[in-house]
Write an enzyme that holds these catalytic residues in place. Structure first.
Site, PDB file in Angstrom:
ATOM      1  N   CYS A 161     -16.231  -9.553   5.995  1.00  0.00           N
ATOM      2  CA  CYS A 161     -15.645  -8.259   5.606  1.00  0.00           C
ATOM      3  C   CYS A 161     -14.394  -8.467   4.756  1.00  0.00           C
ATOM      4  O   CYS A 161     -13.459  -9.148   5.168  1.00  0.00           O
ATOM      5  CB  CYS A 161     -15.309  -7.460   6.854  1.00  0.00           C
ATOM      6  SG  CYS A 161     -14.588  -5.861   6.450  1.00  0.00           S
TER       7      CYS A 161
ATOM      8  N   CYS B 194       0.416   0.393  10.316  1.00  0.00           N
ATOM      9  CA  CYS B 194      -0.036  -0.649   9.383  1.00  0.00           C
ATOM     10  C   CYS B 194       1.082  -1.501   8.777  1.00  0.00           C
ATOM     11  O   CYS B 194       1.988  -0.989   8.116  1.00  0.00           O
ATOM     12  CB  CYS B 194      -0.859  -0.022   8.265  1.00  0.00           C
ATOM     13  SG  CYS B 194      -1.601  -1.307   7.219  1.00  0.00           S
TER      14      CYS B 194
ATOM     15  N   CYS C  92     -19.457  -6.731   4.031  1.00  0.00           N
ATOM     16  CA  CYS C  92     -18.770  -5.491   4.381  1.00  0.00           C
ATOM     17  C   CYS C  92     -17.494  -5.441   3.552  1.00  0.00           C
ATOM     18  O   CYS C  92     -16.913  -6.484   3.246  1.00  0.00           O
ATOM     19  CB  CYS C  92     -18.440  -5.480   5.877  1.00  0.00           C
ATOM     20  SG  CYS C  92     -17.580  -3.971   6.409  1.00  0.00           S
TER      21      CYS C  92
ATOM     22  N   CYS D  29       0.255   5.018   6.937  1.00  0.00           N
ATOM     23  CA  CYS D  29      -0.374   4.792   8.250  1.00  0.00           C
ATOM     24  C   CYS D  29       0.642   4.106   9.187  1.00  0.00           C
ATOM     25  O   CYS D  29       1.088   2.979   8.902  1.00  0.00           O
ATOM     26  CB  CYS D  29      -1.623   3.935   8.082  1.00  0.00           C
ATOM     27  SG  CYS D  29      -2.699   4.547   6.750  1.00  0.00           S
TER      28      CYS D  29
ATOM     29  N   ARG E  80     -17.674  -3.028  18.250  1.00  0.00           N
ATOM     30  CA  ARG E  80     -16.875  -4.250  18.043  1.00  0.00           C
ATOM     31  C   ARG E  80     -15.544  -4.206  18.797  1.00  0.00           C
ATOM     32  O   ARG E  80     -14.764  -3.273  18.644  1.00  0.00           O
ATOM     33  CB  ARG E  80     -16.621  -4.472  16.548  1.00  0.00           C
ATOM     34  CG  ARG E  80     -15.885  -5.778  16.265  1.00  0.00           C
ATOM     35  CD  ARG E  80     -15.784  -6.081  14.773  1.00  0.00           C
ATOM     36  NE  ARG E  80     -17.091  -6.048  14.158  1.00  0.00           N
ATOM     37  CZ  ARG E  80     -17.372  -5.367  13.046  1.00  0.00           C
ATOM     38  NH1 ARG E  80     -16.436  -4.699  12.425  1.00  0.00           N
ATOM     39  NH2 ARG E  80     -18.590  -5.363  12.557  1.00  0.00           N
TER      40      ARG E  80
ATOM     41  N   CYS F 170     -19.543   1.380   8.818  1.00  0.00           N
ATOM     42  CA  CYS F 170     -18.737   0.745   9.859  1.00  0.00           C
ATOM     43  C   CYS F 170     -17.529   1.659  10.033  1.00  0.00           C
ATOM     44  O   CYS F 170     -16.707   1.786   9.118  1.00  0.00           O
ATOM     45  CB  CYS F 170     -18.308  -0.651   9.408  1.00  0.00           C
ATOM     46  SG  CYS F 170     -17.150  -1.447  10.551  1.00  0.00           S
TER      47      CYS F 170
ATOM     48  N   CYS G 193       0.836  -1.214   0.000  1.00  0.00           N
ATOM     49  CA  CYS G 193       0.000   0.000   0.000  1.00  0.00           C
ATOM     50  C   CYS G 193       0.874   1.269   0.000  1.00  0.00           C
ATOM     51  O   CYS G 193       1.853   1.354   0.739  1.00  0.00           O
ATOM     52  CB  CYS G 193      -0.916  -0.022   1.223  1.00  0.00           C
ATOM     53  SG  CYS G 193      -2.040   1.383   1.256  1.00  0.00           S
TER      54      CYS G 193
END
Ligand code: SAM
Ligand code: DTB
Ligand code: SF4
Length: 346
Positions: free
Chosen positions: A113, A76, A144, A73, A276, A204, A69
């Site tokens: 998801c 991550c 999701c 972040c 969650r 979400c 990616c």
């Protein structure tokens, strides 16, 4: 020091999404500062008023496109710029998605998801994900997806393909955010959430705690989430999974009771949401997780893997839920848990 005058009385709490109210950071901090048992009692009361069955939703994750990616972040493992050992892959074949979704359903999950390590999907990628969504939906699972930033037109296409929820997290408070991510800003995230809403998808949206933020900044995240109009139907509260190679590896661990408080505050400020207990749960003892359920958590990520990191074993989860006498949402029921029977959160 507790200042109860800053905390709205229970009768003034919103009890459905139509009652969404602006939560100031100060009002959220006041909740955090309540004596622990007062906070949990209030959270549990609100929880039972909105979820009389107190059932727990089981959501299973699958990484459909792993690693590589371009974003930065700091938490991550899938960011290409950090050396985490995650091997970048292409979008996986449809058959693999269907096999994983069938297995998830077989194991009792009601929501599936699909996550992709993208900043934003390209047109041909949206097309392929549409096919995946339709296939998963036809198995009778709630769907999701979390694919990064989304335009309204793309969100509409995903909705038409059978998508129920779109996951896009705010991750942190606006003031802490620039310390964690510089390649897209907070407003980009709010824009995606708006586009998702406009397309008629359920939202979400949550964040991560344990990244070195202050309590004030945790309250800032919750105030942002709770003030979205309407607030999200699902609120994942992640506990940072520290991954070697990421800038946040080695962050000072969060006191587990502060995590429990965060769950309680989310429950009180977003009464009808599925809150969650998300990534990083395996760092907590069974007793702490039990406190999270007491505080109003009613959803977990379920299955051995999150996206790239390990999750608590499914068998251990089943044993814990059984030990606590907690029911799960209608396993095998195509309508999922029928959560949020209130009109706006149906
Ligand atoms: N690339 C897309 C995006 O960022 O929107 C979708 C996938 S991304 C992995 C989804 C969310 O996972 C992030 O927003 C973050 O909240 C959470 N996450 C990622 N790595 C994490 C970690 N190490 N610990 C806890 N949560 C994490
Ligand atoms: C969310 O809030 N947490 C999930 C999901 N949404 C996509 C992701 C957690 C990722 C944890 C690290 C990993 O598995 O790579
Ligand atoms: Fe990329 Fe999403 Fe990871 Fe950020 S959280 S680096 S956007 S995969």
């Amino acid at each position: 020091m507790n200042d109860m005058s800053r905390v709205p009385a229970p009768s003034h709490f919103p009890h459905s999404a139509t009652d969404t109210q602006d939560w100031s950071v100060e009002a959220v901090v006041a909740l955090y500062e309540l004596p622990f048992n007062d906070l949990l009692l209030r959270a549990q009361q609100i929880h039972r008023e909105n979820f009389p069955d107190a059932d727990v939703e089981l959501a299973t994750l699958l990484s459909i496109k792993t690693g590589g990616c371009p974003e930065d972040c700091a938490y991550c493992p899938q960011a290409a710029r950090y050396h985490t050992g995650v091997v970048a892959g292409k979008l996986i074949p449809l058959e693999e998605v269907v096999a994983a979704a069938k297995a998830a359903k077989q194991n009792g999950a009601t929501r599936f998801c699909m996550g992709a390590a993208w900043r934003e999907p390209k047109e041909r990628e949206v097309e392929k994900v549409e096919t995946m969504i339709s296939a998963v939906k036809s198995l009778g699972l709630e769907t999701c997806a979390t694919l990064g930033m989304l335009k309204e037109e793309q969100a509409q296409r995903l909705k038409q393909a059978g998508l129920d929820y779109y996951n896009h997290n705010l991750d942190s408070s606006p003031d802490f955010y620039p310390e964690i991510i510089t390649t897209r800003d907070y407003q980009d995230r709010l824009d995606t959430i708006k586009n998702v809403r406009q397309a008629g998808l359920k939202v979400c949206c949550g964040g991560i705690v344990g990244m070195g933020e202050s309590r004030l900044q945790r309250a800032g995240l919750i105030a942002q989430l709770a003030s979205l109009d309407p607030y999200p139907e699902s609120v994942p509260i992640n506990h940072l999974v520290q991954v070697p190679g990421t800038p946040l590896d080695g962050a000072t661990p969060l006191d587990p009771l502060e995590f429990v408080r965060t769950i309680a505050v989310a429950r009180i400020t977003m009464p009808t949401a599925r809150v969650r207990l998300s990534a990083g749960r395996q760092d907590f003892s069974e007793a702490v997780q039990a406190l999270c359920f007491m505080a109003g958590a009613n959803s977990i990520f379920y299955g051995e893997k999150l996206l790239t990191a390990c999750n608590q074993e499914a068998a251990a989860d089943r044993a814990l839920l059984a030990k606590l006498g907690l029911k799960t949402c209608g396993a095998g029921d195509a309508t999922g848990c029928g959560d949020c029977s209130s009109a706006t959160h149906a």
